[in-house]
Design an enzyme around this catalytic site. Structure first.
Site, PDB file in Angstrom:
ATOM      1  N   TYR A 255     -27.932  42.055  85.835  1.00 52.23           N
ATOM      2  CA  TYR A 255     -28.089  40.661  86.446  1.00 52.23           C
ATOM      3  C   TYR A 255     -26.977  39.739  85.979  1.00 52.23           C
ATOM      4  O   TYR A 255     -27.161  38.581  85.729  1.00 52.23           O
ATOM      5  CB  TYR A 255     -29.639  40.034  85.906  1.00 52.23           C
ATOM      6  CG  TYR A 255     -30.699  41.011  86.038  1.00 52.23           C
ATOM      7  CD1 TYR A 255     -31.596  41.174  86.955  1.00 52.23           C
ATOM      8  CD2 TYR A 255     -31.106  41.938  84.890  1.00 52.23           C
ATOM      9  CE1 TYR A 255     -32.536  41.912  87.098  1.00 52.23           C
ATOM     10  CE2 TYR A 255     -31.918  42.741  84.833  1.00 52.23           C
ATOM     11  CZ  TYR A 255     -32.855  42.791  86.020  1.00 52.23           C
ATOM     12  OH  TYR A 255     -33.930  43.694  86.059  1.00 52.23           O
ATOM     13  N   CYS A 349     -35.422  32.747  79.814  1.00 47.53           N
ATOM     14  CA  CYS A 349     -35.933  31.270  79.985  1.00 47.53           C
ATOM     15  C   CYS A 349     -37.146  30.994  79.869  1.00 47.53           C
ATOM     16  O   CYS A 349     -37.877  30.073  79.955  1.00 47.53           O
ATOM     17  CB  CYS A 349     -35.001  30.734  81.068  1.00 47.53           C
ATOM     18  SG  CYS A 349     -35.584  31.668  82.559  1.00 47.53           S
TER      19      CYS A 349
END
Length: 392
Positions: A255, A349
């Site tokens: 990613y 996150c």
């Protein structure tokens, strides 16, 4: 009583409750209890006594409410700097009613609680401040346009658009000229300030300049970059400290976006080593290739990590993974553990998603060796974590 009638009887929508507020919960609200039910309350703080109006009630074991009056205040309570940070207001900021130090303390509680509840780990991690303060940090803001062509922000848990005059967490001067313009009703657009201080509206004019790890990227419209101006450098420095990829070694950047972490890994493995970036956005890969063209040890793969992981070749010495908010999940953790890297660096996150992934790695012979948490989204409930996992 039939279930439908029971749900109707439990509908407290618009009812005003007096509540004793309990602990902070993941998601930007605090937990209270009333008549045997859980009430998730926004704009409250632990230990307070408040009046709150119920905003959503599905008739089950819980409902949602907004504090509209404070009877006994937390010592960390302050007046929000934005008039929309209130009941019925903007959905962007959850914690403007708390001092920055109180916000970080509450986020610390959330990160520790998620690790304890979901991974069975007691951690002394503390959410730390990033440079720049609690206001003016948001370098990228997405605005919606109402039926009259006025840009604004979405109300909490709603598609309604709140026309605004400014946003205090955006850099001073970024939004005011844009908000004065007219836009097609029902549309959305992004306003950003780049590393040179230039304003971009939906990517115009030209590429967005981003700098970190001693390098520069020219970003195409819509390509991801960290929204807090200090976070990219902080994460890159942490990856450099923890990765310890050997000279001539192999590293994966999953990613990987435009290759921020790949640049760090490439410096460690040297030209005789190999770093593979896997990223689903073709534009991000094109931007990364252009910015890192002087690092031939970086190879790029365009596509979903889940589909490409099995074909990446030799066992990696270290893997850096920065997945979407939902985390890696069982399938990806299984695949990474099967690849047997000596070290995995996981950026997240969402502390709940991170804790679930840490637990899954623990089942597969990895332990949590390092963890840091950063207040990369002041005034909101969000927090950025980075973890290092090592094979036992």
């Amino acid at each position: 009583m039939p279930a439908r009638q029971a749900r109707t009887a439990l509908d407290w929508t618009d009812r005003v409750l007096e509540l004793q507020i309990g602990p902070i919960a993941h998601g930007g609200h605090c937990v209270a209890r009333h008549e045997g039910r859980v009430v998730f309350v926004r704009h409250a703080l632990p230990g307070e006594r408040v009046r709150a109006v119920v905003t959503e009630d599905g008739g089950g074991s819980f409902c949602r409410a907004e504090a509209i009056g404070v009877l006994d205040a937390h010592p960390g309570r302050v007046e929000p700097p934005c008039p929309w940070a209130r009941a019925g207001g903007c959905g962007g900021c959850d914690l403007q009613h708390a001092t920055p130090a109180t916000q970080r303390a509450l986020k610390t509680e959330v990160v520790r609680e998620q690790l304890r509840r979901l991974a069975g780990l007691d951690s002394d991690v503390t959410v730390t401040e990033l440079p720049g303060g609690a206001l003016g940090w948001r370098s990228r803001v997405r605005l919606a346009v109402d039926a009259e062509g006025r840009p604004g922000l979405r109300a909490h848990r709603s598609h309604d658009v709140l026309p605004i005059a400014d946003c205090p967490i955006a850099p001073a001067g970024l939004l005011e000229p844009v908000l004065a313009d007219g836009f097609p009703p029902g549309t959305e657009f992004e306003v950003a300030r780049d590393g040179d201080g230039r304003r971009h509206v939906d990517g115009r004019p030209g590429p967005v300049v981003a700098r970190a790890a001693g390098r520069e990227w020219q970003l195409s419209p819509g390509v991801f970059w960290q929204v807090h101006p200090a976070l990219a450098d902080v994460l890159a420095e942490t990856v450099a400290e923890w990765a310890t990829a050997p000279r001539g070694g192999t590293a994966w950047d999953l990613y990987g976006g435009v290759g921020l972490f790949a640049a760090v890994l490439a410096d460690q493995v040297g030209r005789e080593g190999r770093v593979t970036v896997v990223e689903s956005s073709r534009r991000a890969v094109e931007d990364g290739r252009a910015a890192l063209a002087d690092l031939p040890q970086i190879g790029w793969r365009v596509g979903k990590v889940e589909r490409l992981l099995g074909g990446l070749g030799a066992r990696p010495d270290v893997v850096v993974a920065d997945p979407p908010r939902k985390g890696l999940g069982r399938t990806m953790v299984d695949a990474l553990a099967a690849a047997a890297p000596g070290r995995v660096i996981h950026i997240a996150c969402d502390p709940a998603a991170l804790a679930r992934d840490v637990a899954l790695f623990g089942e597969r012979g990895y332990r949590l060796a390092e963890l840091r948490a950063f207040d990369a989204f002041p005034m909101t409930h969000h927090v950025e974590c980075i973890a290092a996992l090592t094979r036992l």
